[in-house]
Design an enzyme around this catalytic site. Sequence first.
Site, PDB file in Angstrom:
ATOM      1  N   LYS A   1     -80.596 -11.346  50.622  1.00 22.69           N
ATOM      2  CA  LYS A   1     -81.357 -12.322  51.410  1.00 22.69           C
ATOM      3  C   LYS A   1     -82.848 -12.165  51.093  1.00 22.69           C
ATOM      4  CE  LYS A   1     -81.286 -14.556  55.909  1.00 22.69           C
ATOM      5  NZ  LYS A   1     -81.128 -15.909  55.400  1.00 22.69           N
TER       6      LYS A   1
HETATM    7  N1  PMP Z   1     -76.354 -19.076  53.011  1.00 20.78           N
HETATM    8  C1  PMP Z   1     -77.684 -19.060  52.937  1.00 20.78           C
HETATM    9  C2  PMP Z   1     -78.342 -19.380  51.647  1.00 20.78           C
HETATM   10  C3  PMP Z   1     -78.439 -18.743  54.076  1.00 20.78           C
HETATM   11  O1  PMP Z   1     -79.775 -18.747  54.025  1.00 20.78           O
HETATM   12  C4  PMP Z   1     -77.793 -18.475  55.293  1.00 20.78           C
HETATM   13  C5  PMP Z   1     -78.592 -18.172  56.526  1.00 20.78           C
HETATM   14  N2  PMP Z   1     -78.854 -16.802  56.667  1.00 20.78           N
HETATM   15  C6  PMP Z   1     -76.389 -18.479  55.309  1.00 20.78           C
HETATM   16  C7  PMP Z   1     -75.702 -18.783  54.144  1.00 20.78           C
HETATM   17  C8  PMP Z   1     -75.643 -18.131  56.541  1.00 20.78           C
HETATM   18  O2  PMP Z   1     -75.723 -16.741  56.776  1.00 20.78           O
HETATM   19  P1  PMP Z   1     -75.677 -16.154  58.250  1.00 20.78           P
HETATM   20  O3  PMP Z   1     -74.448 -16.716  58.879  1.00 20.78           O
HETATM   21  O4  PMP Z   1     -75.561 -14.680  58.062  1.00 20.78           O
HETATM   22  O5  PMP Z   1     -76.914 -16.572  58.916  1.00 20.78           O
END
Ligand code: PMP
Length: 308
Positions: free
Chosen positions: A157
């Site tokens: 991330k």
């Molecule tokens: N894909 C991307 C590219 C994201 O930025 C996010 C948001 N964090 C998600 C998927 C979903 O992840 P999460 O459920 O952990 O927020």
Amino acid sequence: MHPPYLWWSGQRVPWDEAHIHVTQLGWPALTAVFEGIRAYQSRDGTKTSLFRFDRHMARFRRSLRFMQLESAWDEAALLWAATDLVQANEAIRDAYVMPVAYGEGGSRGVMTMALGPANIYITTRLAPSKLPDPPALRVAVSSWTRLNDNIMPPRIKAFVNYLNSRLGQTEAARAGYDSTLFLNTAGKVAEGGGSCLFLISDGVAVTPPVTAGILESVTRESVMELLRAELGIRVVEREVDRTELYFADEMFFTGTMIEIAPIRSVDGFEVPGGAAGPITQRLMTLFERVVRGEEPRYRHWLSPIAAR
Ligand code: PMP
């Protein structure tokens, strides 16, 4: 408007006093990684609860490790910091909590990835939930390809990965769509700009695997568990072709910020009824009960924060 405080490297600091040198906008930004965590208010308004803090921290640790950053704060310290900050910012409501880690220095350290200590800050902001009845989105498949593990790993991330998301989101917005959906380098469906994808076909939930060029989403794993354990829906992780999107019975995005968001069309192909389908609807209702602490079996997913 910003909240009165943020947390920065061990202390709660007044927002307006959290300065760094302007040159830190360059190379160190390459190493910056973050998490987005939601806090959900209980119905009685006495507390708010961080949703799956431990799973977000597990991903944060992997992101830091990838960037060769070492945190001086463990999970317990960051939970304490987030709790204190949410309380101090009077956000005993639905909020979004964002821990950010970054290295310091010039090009040399950054390019060799031998960085060492991480600086960490945390911000909060109000973010009212749209559940249980969010608007259904009109989505376009992007002409941009999703990042690949061998290029810039989407499972990390990292802020830099969001340039890819931005290209798709901007393209979709310019064309009058609500959101974008990326295909990966193999031409299979990957994910949205900030969310993962599920489709329902013949009563089975299908979602691209974690090797499809996606972020390993905490909401995705939670939704998979709820679909299987509570709604009795079979969930399959497999490659998804673009044209499957045109024939799905239901579709939705999952992600911390977007929560569960129904999709009403892809490239102009409408899902039957052009709105959230029955399984999506049941899932959204259940998910809201879970995040607001009304499902005892899932209370361990929550880290409660009482009003101060
Ligand atoms: N894909 C991307 C590219 C994201 O930025 C996010 C948001 N964090 C998600 C998927 C979903 O992840 P999460 O459920 O952990 O927020």
